[in-house]
Scaffold this motif. Sequence first.
Motif, PDB file in Angstrom:
ATOM      1  N   SER A 114     -16.091 108.070  15.343  1.00 45.55           N
ATOM      2  CA  SER A 114     -15.813 106.643  15.257  1.00 45.55           C
ATOM      3  C   SER A 114     -14.656 106.333  14.306  1.00 45.55           C
ATOM      4  O   SER A 114     -14.234 107.178  13.506  1.00 45.55           O
ATOM      5  N   ALA A 115     -14.160 105.115  14.385  1.00 42.99           N
ATOM      6  CA  ALA A 115     -12.964 104.704  13.637  1.00 42.99           C
ATOM      7  C   ALA A 115     -13.182 104.835  12.133  1.00 42.99           C
ATOM      8  O   ALA A 115     -14.228 104.458  11.600  1.00 42.99           O
ATOM      9  N   HIS A 116     -12.153 105.330  11.436  1.00 49.82           N
ATOM     10  CA  HIS A 116     -12.260 105.540  10.003  1.00 49.82           C
ATOM     11  C   HIS A 116     -10.864 105.693   9.401  1.00 49.82           C
ATOM     12  O   HIS A 116      -9.876 105.828  10.120  1.00 49.82           O
ATOM     13  N   ILE A 117     -10.806 105.660   8.076  1.00 49.12           N
ATOM     14  CA  ILE A 117      -9.576 105.918   7.328  1.00 49.12           C
ATOM     15  C   ILE A 117      -9.879 107.001   6.293  1.00 49.12           C
ATOM     16  O   ILE A 117     -11.025 107.425   6.135  1.00 49.12           O
ATOM     17  N   HIS A 118      -8.841 107.444   5.573  1.00 50.77           N
ATOM     18  CA  HIS A 118      -8.996 108.443   4.518  1.00 50.77           C
ATOM     19  C   HIS A 118      -8.448 107.823   3.223  1.00 50.77           C
ATOM     20  O   HIS A 118      -7.295 108.076   2.854  1.00 50.77           O
ATOM     21  N   PRO A 119      -9.245 107.010   2.538  1.00 51.71           N
ATOM     22  CA  PRO A 119      -8.721 106.138   1.487  1.00 51.71           C
ATOM     23  C   PRO A 119      -8.195 106.806   0.230  1.00 51.71           C
ATOM     24  O   PRO A 119      -7.469 106.182  -0.541  1.00 51.71           O
ATOM     25  N   HIS A 120      -8.543 108.051  -0.035  1.00 52.49           N
ATOM     26  CA  HIS A 120      -8.121 108.688  -1.290  1.00 52.49           C
ATOM     27  C   HIS A 120      -6.948 109.646  -1.103  1.00 52.49           C
ATOM     28  O   HIS A 120      -6.616 110.406  -2.020  1.00 52.49           O
ATOM     29  N   SER A 121      -6.300 109.595   0.061  1.00 50.44           N
ATOM     30  CA  SER A 121      -5.196 110.503   0.362  1.00 50.44           C
ATOM     31  C   SER A 121      -3.927 109.713   0.666  1.00 50.44           C
ATOM     32  O   SER A 121      -3.953 108.480   0.764  1.00 50.44           O
ATOM     33  N   VAL A 122      -2.833 110.430   0.848  1.00 51.33           N
ATOM     34  CA  VAL A 122      -1.547 109.810   1.153  1.00 51.33           C
ATOM     35  C   VAL A 122      -1.195 110.015   2.620  1.00 51.33           C
ATOM     36  O   VAL A 122      -0.872 109.068   3.338  1.00 51.33           O
ATOM     37  N   ILE A 123      -1.250 111.259   3.061  1.00 43.30           N
ATOM     38  CA  ILE A 123      -0.977 111.588   4.459  1.00 43.30           C
ATOM     39  C   ILE A 123      -2.152 112.386   5.007  1.00 43.30           C
ATOM     40  O   ILE A 123      -2.659 113.304   4.353  1.00 43.30           O
ATOM     41  N   SER A 124      -2.578 112.016   6.196  1.00 42.74           N
ATOM     42  CA  SER A 124      -3.637 112.741   6.889  1.00 42.74           C
ATOM     43  C   SER A 124      -3.113 113.185   8.246  1.00 42.74           C
ATOM     44  O   SER A 124      -2.095 112.681   8.727  1.00 42.74           O
ATOM     45  N   GLY A 125      -3.827 114.099   8.865  1.00 40.10           N
ATOM     46  CA  GLY A 125      -3.384 114.545  10.176  1.00 40.10           C
ATOM     47  C   GLY A 125      -4.303 115.576  10.774  1.00 40.10           C
ATOM     48  O   GLY A 125      -5.347 115.932  10.205  1.00 40.10           O
ATOM     49  N   THR A 126      -3.900 116.049  11.934  1.00 41.37           N
ATOM     50  CA  THR A 126      -4.683 117.021  12.682  1.00 41.37           C
ATOM     51  C   THR A 126      -3.740 117.948  13.445  1.00 41.37           C
ATOM     52  O   THR A 126      -2.692 117.511  13.919  1.00 41.37           O
ATOM     53  N   THR A 127      -4.112 119.206  13.523  1.00 39.31           N
ATOM     54  CA  THR A 127      -3.453 120.113  14.446  1.00 39.31           C
ATOM     55  C   THR A 127      -4.491 120.559  15.460  1.00 39.31           C
ATOM     56  O   THR A 127      -5.674 120.725  15.129  1.00 39.31           O
ATOM     57  N   TYR A 128      -4.067 120.730  16.702  1.00 34.56           N
ATOM     58  CA  TYR A 128      -4.993 120.873  17.822  1.00 34.56           C
ATOM     59  C   TYR A 128      -5.040 122.321  18.302  1.00 34.56           C
ATOM     60  O   TYR A 128      -4.002 122.925  18.569  1.00 34.56           O
ATOM     61  N   VAL A 129      -6.257 122.843  18.417  1.00 35.07           N
ATOM     62  CA  VAL A 129      -6.479 124.240  18.769  1.00 35.07           C
ATOM     63  C   VAL A 129      -6.832 124.381  20.242  1.00 35.07           C
ATOM     64  O   VAL A 129      -6.333 125.270  20.924  1.00 35.07           O
ATOM     65  N   ALA A 130      -7.698 123.512  20.746  1.00 34.19           N
ATOM     66  CA  ALA A 130      -8.105 123.532  22.160  1.00 34.19           C
ATOM     67  C   ALA A 130      -8.249 122.096  22.637  1.00 34.19           C
ATOM     68  O   ALA A 130      -9.037 121.326  22.082  1.00 34.19           O
ATOM     69  N   MET A 131      -7.474 121.744  23.662  1.00 40.02           N
ATOM     70  CA  MET A 131      -7.524 120.404  24.256  1.00 40.02           C
ATOM     71  C   MET A 131      -7.647 120.558  25.773  1.00 40.02           C
ATOM     72  O   MET A 131      -6.659 120.428  26.507  1.00 40.02           O
ATOM     73  N   PRO A 132      -8.851 120.856  26.257  1.00 46.05           N
ATOM     74  CA  PRO A 132      -9.030 121.045  27.702  1.00 46.05           C
ATOM     75  C   PRO A 132      -8.804 119.746  28.471  1.00 46.05           C
ATOM     76  O   PRO A 132      -8.814 118.651  27.884  1.00 46.05           O
ATOM     77  N   ASP A 133      -8.599 119.847  29.768  1.00 48.34           N
ATOM     78  CA  ASP A 133      -8.430 118.660  30.600  1.00 48.34           C
ATOM     79  C   ASP A 133      -9.641 117.747  30.444  1.00 48.34           C
ATOM     80  O   ASP A 133     -10.790 118.198  30.544  1.00 48.34           O
ATOM     81  N   GLY A 134      -9.374 116.464  30.180  1.00 41.19           N
ATOM     82  CA  GLY A 134     -10.452 115.513  29.982  1.00 41.19           C
ATOM     83  C   GLY A 134     -10.896 115.391  28.543  1.00 41.19           C
ATOM     84  O   GLY A 134     -11.771 114.582  28.220  1.00 41.19           O
ATOM     85  N   ALA A 135     -10.313 116.206  27.640  1.00 40.05           N
ATOM     86  CA  ALA A 135     -10.660 116.095  26.225  1.00 40.05           C
ATOM     87  C   ALA A 135     -10.221 114.733  25.699  1.00 40.05           C
ATOM     88  O   ALA A 135      -9.287 114.117  26.212  1.00 40.05           O
ATOM     89  N   SER A 136     -10.889 114.281  24.676  1.00 42.60           N
ATOM     90  CA  SER A 136     -10.689 112.919  24.196  1.00 42.60           C
ATOM     91  C   SER A 136      -9.333 112.713  23.552  1.00 42.60           C
ATOM     92  O   SER A 136      -8.760 113.606  22.942  1.00 42.60           O
ATOM     93  N   SER A 137      -8.842 111.496  23.704  1.00 40.32           N
ATOM     94  CA  SER A 137      -7.574 111.114  23.089  1.00 40.32           C
ATOM     95  C   SER A 137      -7.806 110.655  21.656  1.00 40.32           C
ATOM     96  O   SER A 137      -8.939 110.439  21.214  1.00 40.32           O
ATOM     97  N   LEU A 138      -6.711 110.498  20.939  1.00 41.79           N
ATOM     98  CA  LEU A 138      -6.730 109.932  19.593  1.00 41.79           C
ATOM     99  C   LEU A 138      -6.308 108.471  19.707  1.00 41.79           C
ATOM    100  O   LEU A 138      -5.263 108.165  20.303  1.00 41.79           O
TER     101      LEU A 138
END
Length: 206
Positions: A114-138
């Motif tokens: 569910s929707a959220h933020i990361h309030p104690h950081s400056v930059i956040s992110g994600t790197t993707y390892v497996a994104m099969p067809d139909g996998a959820s979007s950001l």
Amino acid sequence: MPIESLFVTRLYRDRLDAFGPALDQDELFDSCYAIAEDDEAGQQWCDEKGYPGYTSYASLTDLPWRFPIFKDMVESLDRHVARFAEDLDFDLGDRPLVLEDLWINILPEGGYHSAHIHPHSVISGTTYVAMPDGASSLRLEDPRHAMMMASPARRKEARREMQNFIYMAPEAGDVMLWESWLRHEVMMNRSEYDRVSVSFNYKWGE
């Protein structure tokens, strides 16, 4: 027209290996599952919190020490984050942005975050390892959304920069960065296969 855009929200997307040799995605995938299988504390936290699948967010802080491939990942992430910070015109002085935490996410069919933020950081992110067809979007949310009050809805064909929500469909091997105050969520995984990613926060170093 005498109109300009102000207070821009920046989103960074590139290939994780843009600054060097590619990480072995199969090795990274296997490492994520090996850690998930051994991390009893993380499994227990997910069960107690009703988190679908697995995350090491609340249990492990030493992934780069456990598996060398995560150490290599951090070296790449450091360079991506430095480039993004330059684009954001941050005045960091002699205190660079440094990794605060790094965690694995394994999201099965039907799982979401569910929707959220990361309030104690400056930059956040994600790197993707497996994104099969139909996998959820950001999904990224306009940070002014809660203050729009009586504002009418946007047209469906509104320009991208005027939309209240932006949906991104990353691919395996991508890295995405945003400022940590930007509310975001992972939509439901509609694939029968797991969506696997590694997320992280960077703080302003001391």
